[in-house]
Design a protein around this motif. Sequence first.
Motif, short mmCIF file in Angstrom:
data_model
loop_
_atom_site.label_atom_id
_atom_site.label_comp_id
_atom_site.label_asym_id
_atom_site.label_seq_id
_atom_site.Cartn_x
_atom_site.Cartn_y
_atom_site.Cartn_z
N ALA A 1 0.83 -1.20 0.00
CA ALA A 1 0.00 0.00 0.00
C ALA A 1 0.87 1.25 0.00
O ALA A 1 2.02 1.24 0.45
CB ALA A 1 -0.92 0.00 1.21
N VAL A 2 0.32 2.33 -0.54
CA VAL A 2 1.01 3.62 -0.56
C VAL A 2 0.85 4.28 0.81
O VAL A 2 -0.28 4.46 1.29
CB VAL A 2 0.45 4.54 -1.65
N ALA A 3 1.95 4.64 1.45
CA ALA A 3 1.89 5.29 2.76
C ALA A 3 1.45 6.75 2.58
O ALA A 3 2.06 7.52 1.83
CB ALA A 3 3.24 5.23 3.43
N LEU A 4 0.40 7.13 3.28
CA LEU A 4 -0.14 8.49 3.17
C LEU A 4 0.42 9.44 4.22
O LEU A 4 0.32 10.66 4.06
CB LEU A 4 -1.67 8.46 3.27
N GLY A 5 0.98 8.91 5.28
CA GLY A 5 1.48 9.77 6.34
C GLY A 5 0.36 10.61 6.93
O GLY A 5 -0.78 10.16 7.09
N ALA A 6 0.66 11.86 7.22
CA ALA A 6 -0.33 12.76 7.82
C ALA A 6 -1.46 13.11 6.86
O ALA A 6 -2.53 13.55 7.30
CB ALA A 6 0.36 14.05 8.29
N ALA A 7 -1.27 12.89 5.57
CA ALA A 7 -2.35 13.13 4.61
C ALA A 7 -3.52 12.19 4.87
O ALA A 7 -4.67 12.50 4.52
CB ALA A 7 -1.84 12.95 3.18
N GLY A 8 -3.24 11.06 5.51
CA GLY A 8 -4.29 10.11 5.84
C GLY A 8 -5.20 10.57 6.95
O GLY A 8 -6.17 9.87 7.29
N ASN A 9 -4.93 11.74 7.53
CA ASN A 9 -5.82 12.29 8.57
C ASN A 9 -7.00 13.05 7.97
O ASN A 9 -7.84 13.57 8.71
CB ASN A 9 -5.04 13.24 9.48
N TYR A 10 -7.06 13.12 6.64
CA TYR A 10 -8.08 13.94 5.97
C TYR A 10 -8.83 13.11 4.94
O TYR A 10 -8.23 12.32 4.21
CB TYR A 10 -7.43 15.15 5.29
N VAL A 11 -10.12 13.32 4.84
CA VAL A 11 -10.89 12.71 3.77
C VAL A 11 -10.78 13.55 2.51
O VAL A 11 -10.84 13.03 1.39
CB VAL A 11 -12.37 12.51 4.19
N ILE A 12 -10.61 14.88 2.68
CA ILE A 12 -10.34 15.79 1.57
C ILE A 12 -9.18 16.69 1.96
O ILE A 12 -9.21 17.33 3.02
CB ILE A 12 -11.58 16.65 1.22
#
Length: 357
Positions: free
Chosen positions: A140-151
Amino acid sequence: MKIKNLFTTFAMAMVVLFTACSSDDETQTSPAPSVVLTNPTNSESNVARNKVITVNFSQAMEASTINASTFTVKQGTVSVVGAISYSGTTATFIPVTSLAAQTQYTVTLSTGVKNLEGKALATQMQWNFTTSANAAGLSAVALGAAGNYVILAKTAINNVPTSAITGNLGLSPAATSYITGFSLTDFTGYATSAQITGKVYAADMVSPTSSHLTTAVDNMITAYNNAAGRLTPDHLELGAGNIGGTTLNAGLYKWSGTVTIPTNVTLTGTADDVWIFQIAGDLNMSAATNLTLQGGAKASNVFWQVAGETTIGTSSHFEGVILSMTGITFQSGATFNGRALAQTAVILDGNTVVQPQ
């Protein structure tokens, strides 16, 4: 008389000589071809689902005899579609789509396969192998802190009411004024909206919101580059960019132009499977079209890396994490289970957006 006897003796010698040569030629004819190596081997298990199937012969073969009729791969009675080629003494079968997980396949080489002299395999060759649970080498692609947002966007998040969004919204480096259509209520370091089950963050809000957003946007760009940089795609230019009506197994897909979804698409796999779609152009989904997951597949493991614009059509449904170099637009009434991460703007129009579990 002596001359006559001499010619008779010479003629008999020539008959013996030609007979001997003919006998030698027959004994020097090449043996029937055979298979000396297969990959995967018979009864091999845990075989990668993007496996390239190869067969090595004992001698050079006639390439035209190695084709979809004589070299087959089947799951039970169902044939696998693949690209067949031949070079040197090796035949290759590349499946068009990833093989199913933990499934037995049968490879068959018929006696229609022949060498350069037209001599066939002595007997039909057949062997089995079983695939692994996951697509090989695809994480899977690691999203880091971007994964804290739906948009998450950089320049704007614009909404035509009324939408229903579950998850946090983030905007940076643009300010709160570039988030429109939500009737925001301001608090310290965040805002809320009746249309959002979650919080709204923008770059001009008090610390530490701004620094958190800077990190999230950096992580979003890193995730985009990671997805774009994955090598050795399992599927290249599938459907010439039109994937409507397909059922897609896990794997890495790549296109050099725009991808369209004019009719329903299904992604089938387990909860551990990963899909990465590398799209050098736009991604366009038609109105009233659905992308659905089955077999336990998760939206959080589906990544759409789009260099152009992404448009999800009116009343359509889409799944996965969109990593867009430019804008993401959800047209009227479209629904979305995933994350919209854009390096420009996200546009909404009465949409239902839910972050993946």
